[in-house]
Design an enzyme around this catalytic site. Structure first.
Site, mmCIF file in Angstrom:
data_model
loop_
_atom_site.group_PDB
_atom_site.id
_atom_site.type_symbol
_atom_site.label_atom_id
_atom_site.label_comp_id
_atom_site.label_asym_id
_atom_site.label_seq_id
_atom_site.Cartn_x
_atom_site.Cartn_y
_atom_site.Cartn_z
ATOM 1 N N CYS A 202 -33.895 16.748 -1.253
ATOM 2 C CA CYS A 202 -35.034 17.563 -1.691
ATOM 3 C C CYS A 202 -35.731 18.317 -0.568
ATOM 4 C CB CYS A 202 -36.036 16.672 -2.426
ATOM 5 S SG CYS A 202 -35.425 16.048 -4.011
ATOM 6 N N ILE A 203 -36.372 17.598 0.344
ATOM 7 C CA ILE A 203 -37.268 18.257 1.298
ATOM 8 C C ILE A 203 -36.544 19.250 2.199
ATOM 9 C CG2 ILE A 203 -38.996 17.894 3.094
ATOM 10 C CD1 ILE A 203 -39.614 15.217 1.871
#
Length: 448
Positions: A275-276
């Site tokens: 994600c990040i």
């Protein structure tokens, strides 16, 4: 006569709907198990024969889903994993949870979503509800899913229902899991929102409807862009503290005592996971198509992606202080998972740290209590046991992932040099090792 929407809602309410989950990975498998627990029959579709066979044998390849849960679901007859696309024709609702990687140019790679959308469109029928959960750029649901279903002669909002609901999986989180993490849902039409909301309310504690799929798509990007930017900020503060000779951990802990207006983030060797490191780039890419530059996102990415090089330079400087070169040095990396207490190495900064050290000529081994082996660029690497002999063998131990099960006191008692990127040695009794923090402007000498 009841409408298609009313029939779909009735099937959800009495649990006669058959639920399909496309993609049985970190997002799809936990979701499938929640639908089973809620009383539905679930068809899990994956292109991997290995994954399907593993699940049907009652085993789990996902840390957050136990083998016992999979075994019980299969034995009950409520869950089947398959690679046969035709089984999707039996489904009344389908959640898409496939990967959305980035290309080498940081552009979205939508191949998996497109493949899933095409497969679903081939099997689509009136009453079907399709929800995309894969993280993506705003507009994906409307631009990629809707046209494929309507090309079959199905009207979205009347014959079929299409929505986006971002996954919020946090692997290894002992408190928040699929059921008790609020679920955002945005549909193409109000009817789409209503059906998709009812679907998820059947197995999720809290569902949060929003006005459109674009709003829901942007929710996920905001959540992870917020984290990426703040991690980038605190990583830069770490570099600032290092240059000023100030202990960054002391500064952060003191700032965190403020009961308002501050949220604690901590620095590290880089960012990892699906994600990040990736999600903000979906937004940046979309904005480039609209001739807008996302400056915060680009700067945070630049700082965060630089952190593995910062760590490697820390190692090089520490070895240099011992009159050793990186070339020919024996190095032990502790932790290759992207965060503590999980077995996921996706986008892990440890992989960059290892690669950069080896490019400088070091001999690198790794130990991770959750990862015994990993593959990168077609090559397999196996870990080593964390023995006293291995700790003494290493010219430097580099702590990249702060797994709780590692005895760091033992590490500092037996190692010669420890480069600590996670502050795990704070508060330990001084041992044999010289400790070099990620950022403090100084090193902690051994008491021995």
């Amino acid at each position: 006569m009841s409408t298609v929407k009313e029939q779909s809602l009735a099937r959800i309410a009495d649990r006669s709907s058959i639920i399909g989950v496309v993609g049985l990975g970190y997002v799809g498998l936990p979701l499938a198990m929640e639908f089973v627990e809620a009383g539905f029959r679930v068809i899990g579709y994956d292109v991997s024969t290995r994954v399907a066979e593993l699940l049907m044998a009652g085993q789990s390849h996902i840390q957050d889903v136990s083998a016992d849960a999979v075994r019980a679901a299969v034995a009950s007859g409520k869950f089947v994993a398959t690679t046969v696309e035709d089984r999707l024709r039996d489904c009344d609702a389908i959640s898409i949870a496939v990967p959305t990687p980035l290309s080498k140019t940081r552009d979205p790679d939508m191949a998996f979503v497109l493949s899933a959308a095409d497969a679903i469109a081939r099997q689509a029928h009136p009453g079907l509800c399709v929800v995309l959960e894969s993280t993506t750029y705003p507009g994906t649901t409307r631009e990629l899913l809707q046209p494929r279903l309507e090309a079959k002669g199905l009207t979205v909002g009347t014959d079929v229902f299409v929505a986006f609901s971002p996954e919020r999986v946090d692997p290894g989180n002992p408190t928040y899991h699929t059921r008790n993490t609020p679920k955002v849902v945005g549909g193409i039409t109000p009817a789409c929102v209503e059906v998709a909301t009812a679907l998820y309310q059947s197995c999720i504690d809290t569902v949060v409807p929003v006005s459109s799929p674009e709003a829901a798509e942007l929710v996920k990007l905001l959540e992870n862009t917020f984290r990426a930017v703040n991690i980038g900020l605190v990583n830069e503060i770490a570099i600032v503290c290092d240059k000023l000779g100030v202990n960054v951990w002391e500064v952060i802990d003191a700032a965190a005592t403020k009961p308002f207006g501050f949220m604690k983030f901590t620095p590290g060797p880089g960012i990892g996971g699906h994600c990040i490191p990736l999600d903000p780039h979906y937004l940046a890419w979309k904005m480039r198509t609209l001739n807008y530059k996302t400056r915060f996102i680009d700067l945070a990415s630049e700082i965060n992606s630089h952190m593995p090089e910062w760590v490697v330079q820390k190692v090089a400087d520490a070895l240099n202080d011992m009159r050793k070169a990186v070339r020919g040095s024996r190095l032990l990396v502790l932790g290759v998972a992207y965060k503590r207490d999980i077995d996921d190495v996706r986008e892990s900064p440890a992989l960059d740290v290892i690669r950069l050290l080896e490019e400088r000529g070091a001999h690198v081994e790794f130990h991770d209590p959750f990862v015994t082996e990993f593959r990168e660029e077609g090559h397999s690497r196996k870990g080593v046991e964390l023995s006293d002999e291995m700790l003494r063998w290493a010219d430097a131990v580099v702590v990249v992932t702060d797994h709780k099960t590692v005895d760091y006191q033992r590490v500092v008692d037996h190692a010669t040099l420890v480069v600590d990127t996670r502050n795990v040695t704070a508060g330990l009794t001084a041992g044999r090792a010289r400790i070099v923090p990620l950022a403090s402007g100084s090193t902690v000498a051994s008491a021995v």
